[in-house]
Design an enzyme around this catalytic site. Structure first.
Site, short mmCIF file in Angstrom:
data_model
loop_
_atom_site.label_atom_id
_atom_site.label_comp_id
_atom_site.label_asym_id
_atom_site.label_seq_id
_atom_site.Cartn_x
_atom_site.Cartn_y
_atom_site.Cartn_z
N LYS A 272 0.68 -1.01 0.10
CA LYS A 272 -0.12 -0.15 0.25
C LYS A 272 0.74 1.18 0.01
CE LYS A 272 -4.25 1.89 2.68
NZ LYS A 272 -4.58 1.21 3.92
N LYS B 175 -1.92 -1.67 -4.40
CA LYS B 175 -3.09 -0.20 -4.53
C LYS B 175 -2.14 0.90 -4.35
CE LYS B 175 -5.09 1.23 -0.77
NZ LYS B 175 -6.16 1.21 0.55
#
Ligand code: PBG
Ligand code: ZN
Length: 315
Positions: free
Chosen positions: A186, A239
């Site tokens: 992330k 992400k």
């Protein structure tokens, strides 16, 4: 502005890359507050727990059978303790969905504390700093409470080191075979800001660079993925999506576990905002960007566009 030939060409983009409904995961915001729409995410509902079954029914009606739940609590405290309340918003929603849909819907839950505390940080603060090891215990409690409620997959998103191992062993101790989808890579990004304005006590840009991965360190991204797999992750996630597709491909080629990508709130907001003004063609970009994630190797795509995309896929 030139108008695209619409639906047919978008359907073609998606079918060229082999996108099917089973690749899509629809996010669901469930709240202890009254219904509203996420302010910077037009079209994205925030659903009160009492109405969760009809919201999930509307997803199931599109043929999508996998959801990821993000909770928004009524009350917040210093340590985000509502995150592991057995009667918390996520736990309640999971029980209702499970009771209504049985195994027909695969339920993933986001495991973190940032929606539940006052700072929006993904961990407990010690002397003003996010403290890795004391956060691990809390994350494990959150994950176990979600498993108890009936989640199929827990998805730790706090980016604490050792979160997968700690959750895996807590689940094992309690006899749960719940799978783990780790938010392994992330990257810190302002693209999570629309999500935060919907779900956090503190709005605006928050600096999470001390624990989220840096854009400029792709080697670290691959190490994070490898570590999570060693710690017992069943599936890994990268992400945001669009700016990191080279890493999706690298992970797909290098490791054996399924790879998910999260098309995040800011990616949704950019397309919606420019589309609304007629500055870009919204249909083109939502189809094209999701198609490129599939082409890069994503086995699963979490996207706020999921329901709109289902409409572009063959029956
Ligand atoms: C919670 C969480 C966040 C997102 C997913 N899980 C917010 C954050 O890390 O600040 C962002 C999702 C999105 O922007 O769509 N840790
Ligand atoms: Zn968080």
């Amino acid at each position: 502005m030139q108008q695209f030939p619409a639906k047919g060409s978008y359907m073609e983009m998606l079918s060229t890359v082999g996108l099917r409904r089973e690749h899509l995961i629809s996010p669901v915001f469930v709240s202890e507050r009254p219904a509203n729409e996420a302010e910077s995410m037009p079209g994205m509902p925030v659903t009160p727990a009492a109405q969760i079954v009809s919201r999930v029914q509307s997803i199931a009606d599109t043929g999508i059978s996998s959801i990821i739940i993000f909770g928004i609590p009524k009350d917040r405290d210093r340590n985000g303790s509502a995150a592991y309340d057995r009667n918390g918003v996520v736990q309640t929603a999971v029980r209702k969905i499970r009771a209504a849909f049985g195994r027909q819907i695969s339920i993933i839950t986001d495991v973190c504390v940032c929606q539940y505390n006052l700072t929006g940080h993904c961990g407990l603060l010690v002397k003003g700093q996010v403290h890795n090891d004391s956060t691990l215990k809390v994350l494990s409690e959150v994950a176990v409470s979600h498993a108890q409620a009936g989640a199929d997959i827990v998805a730790p998103s706090s980016m604490m080191d050792g979160q997968v191992r700690s959750i895996r062993s807590a689940l094992d101790r309690q006899g749960f075979s719940t799978r783990i989808l780790s938010y392994s890579a992330k990257h810190f990004s302002s693209l999570y800001t629309p999500f935060r304005s919907a779900a956090f006590a503190k709005k605006g840009i928050i600096d999470k660079s001390s624990y989220q991965v840096s854009f400029s360190n792709p080697k670290q991204t691959l190490r994070e993925i490898e570590t999570d797999i060693q710690e017992g992750a069943d599936m890994v996630m990268i992400k945001p999506g669009l700016a990191y597709l080279d890493l999706v491909r690298a992970v797909k080629d290098r490791f054996d576990v399924p790879v998910a990508v999260q098309n995040v709130s800011g990616e949704y907001a950019m397309v919606k905002a420019a589309g609304k003004h007629g500055w870009i063609d919204e249909g083109e970009w939502k189809a094209l960007s999701i198609a490129s994630m599939k082409r890069a190797g994503a086995d699963r795509i979490i996207s706020y566009f999921a329901l709109e995309l289902a409409d572009l896929l063959p029956e």
